[in-house]
Design a protein around this motif. Structure first.
Motif, PDB file in Angstrom:
ATOM      1  N   LYS A   1       2.241  -1.146  -8.621  1.00 30.28           N
ATOM      2  CA  LYS A   1       3.549  -0.679  -9.081  1.00 30.28           C
ATOM      3  C   LYS A   1       4.678  -1.633  -8.679  1.00 30.28           C
ATOM      4  CE  LYS A   1       1.857   4.030  -8.393  1.00 30.28           C
ATOM      5  NZ  LYS A   1       1.929   5.227  -7.508  1.00 30.28           N
TER       6      LYS A   1
ATOM      7  N   THR B   1      -8.132   0.600   2.153  1.00 27.98           N
ATOM      8  CA  THR B   1      -6.666   0.534   2.165  1.00 27.98           C
ATOM      9  C   THR B   1      -6.122   0.358   0.757  1.00 27.98           C
ATOM     10  OG1 THR B   1      -6.699  -0.399   4.394  1.00 27.98           O
ATOM     11  CG2 THR B   1      -4.667  -0.648   3.137  1.00 27.98           C
ATOM     12  N   ARG B   2      -6.765  -0.500  -0.038  1.00 29.20           N
ATOM     13  CA  ARG B   2      -6.314  -0.671  -1.428  1.00 29.20           C
ATOM     14  C   ARG B   2      -6.344   0.661  -2.170  1.00 29.20           C
ATOM     15  NH1 ARG B   2      -6.457  -5.239  -4.618  1.00 29.20           N
ATOM     16  NH2 ARG B   2      -5.657  -3.774  -6.175  1.00 29.20           N
ATOM     17  N   GLU B   3      -7.368   1.438  -1.931  1.00 29.11           N
ATOM     18  CA  GLU B   3      -7.457   2.742  -2.597  1.00 29.11           C
ATOM     19  C   GLU B   3      -6.332   3.664  -2.120  1.00 29.11           C
ATOM     20  OE1 GLU B   3     -11.363   4.051  -1.658  1.00 29.11           O
ATOM     21  OE2 GLU B   3     -12.355   2.533  -2.905  1.00 29.11           O
ATOM     22  N   LYS B   4      -6.113   3.695  -0.812  1.00 29.42           N
ATOM     23  CA  LYS B   4      -5.127   4.607  -0.253  1.00 29.42           C
ATOM     24  C   LYS B   4      -3.690   4.172  -0.561  1.00 29.42           C
ATOM     25  CE  LYS B   4      -7.882   6.632   3.479  1.00 29.42           C
ATOM     26  NZ  LYS B   4      -7.630   8.024   3.046  1.00 29.42           N
ATOM     27  N   LEU B   5      -3.482   2.889  -0.784  1.00 27.47           N
ATOM     28  CA  LEU B   5      -2.145   2.400  -1.140  1.00 27.47           C
ATOM     29  C   LEU B   5      -1.706   2.910  -2.512  1.00 27.47           C
ATOM     30  CD1 LEU B   5      -2.118  -1.337   0.051  1.00 27.47           C
ATOM     31  CD2 LEU B   5      -0.432   0.402   0.646  1.00 27.47           C
ATOM     32  N   GLU B   6      -2.681   3.190  -3.364  1.00 29.55           N
ATOM     33  CA  GLU B   6      -2.404   3.708  -4.703  1.00 29.55           C
ATOM     34  C   GLU B   6      -1.443   2.808  -5.476  1.00 29.55           C
ATOM     35  OE1 GLU B   6      -1.061   7.686  -3.825  1.00 29.55           O
ATOM     36  OE2 GLU B   6      -3.123   8.477  -3.864  1.00 29.55           O
ATOM     37  N   GLY B   7      -1.520   1.514  -5.215  1.00 28.73           N
ATOM     38  CA  GLY B   7      -0.710   0.559  -5.964  1.00 28.73           C
ATOM     39  C   GLY B   7       0.738   0.461  -5.525  1.00 28.73           C
ATOM     40  N   ARG B   8       1.093   1.082  -4.392  1.00 27.64           N
ATOM     41  CA  ARG B   8       2.506   1.043  -3.959  1.00 27.64           C
ATOM     42  C   ARG B   8       3.003  -0.387  -3.812  1.00 27.64           C
ATOM     43  NH1 ARG B   8       0.410   5.169  -0.798  1.00 27.64           N
ATOM     44  NH2 ARG B   8       1.415   7.209  -0.972  1.00 27.64           N
TER      45      ARG B   8
ATOM     46  N   PHE C   1      -9.109  -1.204  -8.568  1.00 30.13           N
ATOM     47  CA  PHE C   1      -8.188  -0.423  -7.749  1.00 30.13           C
ATOM     48  C   PHE C   1      -7.044   0.096  -8.610  1.00 30.13           C
ATOM     49  CE2 PHE C   1     -10.029  -3.567  -4.777  1.00 30.13           C
ATOM     50  CZ  PHE C   1     -10.609  -2.689  -3.872  1.00 30.13           C
ATOM     51  N   PRO C   2      -6.258   1.049  -8.092  1.00 28.79           N
ATOM     52  CA  PRO C   2      -5.106   1.552  -8.848  1.00 28.79           C
ATOM     53  C   PRO C   2      -4.162   0.418  -9.226  1.00 28.79           C
ATOM     54  CG  PRO C   2      -5.552   2.974  -6.958  1.00 28.79           C
ATOM     55  CD  PRO C   2      -6.437   1.778  -6.815  1.00 28.79           C
TER      56      PRO C   2
ATOM     57  N   LEU D   1      -1.172   1.699   6.614  1.00 23.60           N
ATOM     58  CA  LEU D   1      -0.266   2.467   5.762  1.00 23.60           C
ATOM     59  C   LEU D   1       0.918   3.071   6.500  1.00 23.60           C
ATOM     60  CD1 LEU D   1      -2.590   2.190   3.640  1.00 23.60           C
ATOM     61  CD2 LEU D   1      -1.985   4.487   2.902  1.00 23.60           C
TER      62      LEU D   1
END
Length: 346
Positions: A8, A130-137, A4-5, A63
Motif C-alpha cells: 500500500k 512478517t510480510r504476511e502480518k504487515l498486510e502490505g502496510r 504476499f498482500p 511490527l
C-alpha cells in the motif's frame, strides 16, 4: 517466491530506486527495540536470541513500531551476529553489556574451529511471517552486518572502545584476515539473497565499525567486500533484485568511493554534512540519514526544527530520512513520533 498482500505504501522503495517522490520517506535504525515498552515487556519473558530465533516473536517485535508510528518501512527484528553464530561461534546478549562471544578467534589457527553450514532458516521464516502480518502496510527491510564489522566481533569477543584485537590481525595477519573476510562475505551474500527470496523488499548492510579504520585500511579490508556483496547479491537475484543500502558508519574519508559502489542508497552518520555527502557521493545515489540520535532528547519544538533543517539540507528527492545511527534505549517514544511527523510535514 511467495505471494504476499499487495503493498500500500511504496514510497521508501521508490525513493531508494531514485524515483520522484511526493514527500520524504522516514524509518529509524533500531526502531524495534528497548525504547518501546511493548518490546521491554516481551524481553522480560524471553532472552534476546530466543526472540530472534522464534519467528512469531521476531515478527511481533518488527511490527511494534509500525503499529505505533506512521513509519514508511519496517526492518526485520534480528541481529548482525547471527552470521558468527551460523559459523559456529557462541554469542550471548548480556544485559547492560551487549553481545559477548565467550570463545573468540585469538589466532589465525582458531579459524579451523569455524563452520559454514549453520542454518539461518528462522530468519527467513520470520521474514515470511512478517510480510504476511504487515498486510502490505510498508515494505520490509532485511539486513546483515558487513564482513569487517562481523570479523571485529569474532576476534574481539564483544564490544570495545578500540577494536585493537581485530585491527592487530589486519597488520599482523593480513592474508589470514582476507581469508576470514572472504568466508564471511560468502555466507553474507547467500544470507541476503535468501532474505529476499523469503520476502525482504530491500536490504541494508551495516558496516558499523568503519570509524575504527583509516582510509587505507577501509579501502583494503572493507570496501572490496562491500562491493562484492552488492554485485553478487544482485547477480544472483537478477530481475528479483531489490534496492540495497550500505551504511558505513564513520567512513567520511571514502564518500566518493562509496558512491561508486553498486548500492542504490548510501547511509551516512551524523558527523557528515549533507551537502558534502551529496557532492562527494554524487547526484545519482539516494542518501539516507543522518540526525544525531541524541537530537531526540531535545524539546519537541527544537526537534522539529532540527529534523526539518536536515531535510532542507538533503533536499526532498533521492533522500530517505533516518538517524545517523541506531536509536538509544532511553529515547522518549513521543519524541520519535514528533521526529517522524516533522519529516513528513517538511
Amino acid at each position: 517466491m511467495a505471494t504476499f498482500p499487495p503493498l500500500k505504501n511504496d514510497l521508501f522503495l521508490r525513493v531508494a530506486r531514485g524515483q520522484p517522490a511526493e514527500r520524504v520517506p522516514v524509518w529509524i535504525m533500531r526502531q524495534a527495540g528497548r525504547y518501546l515498552s511493548e518490546f521491554r515487556a516481551l524481553r522480560e519473558k524471553h532472552n534476546f536470541f530466543e526472540m530472534c530465533q522464534t519467528p512469531a516473536l521476531a515478527a511481533e517485535v518488527t511490527l511494534q513500531p509500525i503499529m505505533k508510528f506512521p513509519l514508511d518501512a519496517a526492518i526485520i527484528f534480528s541481529d548482525i551476529l547471527v552470521i558468527p553464530q551460523a559459523m559456529g561461534l557462541e554469542v550471548t546478549m548480556e544485559p547492560g553489556v551487549g553481545p559477548v562471544l565467550p570463545h573468540p578467534l585469538k589466532t589465525p589457527e582458531d579459524m579451523s574451529r569455524l563452520t559454514y553450514d549453520g542454518s539461518l532458516e528462522y530468519v527467513y521464516d520470520a521474514i515470511k511471517l512478517t510480510r504476511e502480518k504487515l498486510e502490505g502496510r510498508v515494505p520490509l527491510i532485511g539486513f546483515a552486518g558487513a564482513p569487517w564489522t562481523l570479523m571485529s566481533y569474532m576476534i574481539e569477543g564483544g564490544g570495545s572502545k578500540t577494536w585493537s584485537k581485530p585491527k592487530r590481525w589486519l597488520y599482523a595477519h593480513p592474508e589470514e584476515s582476507k581469508l576470514l573476510l572472504d568466508k564471511i562475505t560468502e555466507l553474507t551474500i547467500q544470507y541476503l539473497v535468501n532474505q529476499v527470496r523469503a520476502g525482504a523488499q530491500a536490504l541494508q548492510v551495516f558496516e558499523s565499525h568503519a570509524d575504527f579504520l583509516n582510509r587505507d585500511l577501509f579501502l583494503k579490508y572493507s570496501l572490496p567486500y562491500l562491493a562484492r556483496i552488492s554485485h553478487e547479491v544482485k547477480k544472483q537475484l537478477g530481475d528479483d533484485a531489490v534496492p540495497m543500502i550500505v551504511f558505513p558508519k564513520g567512513a567520511h574519508y571514502a564518500l566518493k568511493e562509496l558512491g561508486k559502489l553498486n548500492y542504490d542508497v548510501v547511509g551516512i552518520d551524523w558527523t557528515v554534512d549533507p551537502a558534502v555527502a551529496r557532492e562527494q557521493i554524487g547526484p545519482n545515489v539516494t542518501l539516507q540519514g543522518n540526525l544525531d540520535p541524541c537530537a531526540l532528547y531535545a524539546p519537541q519544538d527544537k526537534l522539529r526544527d532540527l529534523a526539518q533543517g536536515m531535510v532542507a539540507k538533503f533536499g526532498k528527492q533521492r533522500y530517505i530520512a533516518n538517524l545517523g545511527h541506531g536509536i538509544y534505549p532511553d529515547t522518549n517514544p513521543e519524541n520519535v513520533r514528533a521526529f517522524i511527523q516533522a519529516v513528513q510535514s517538511a
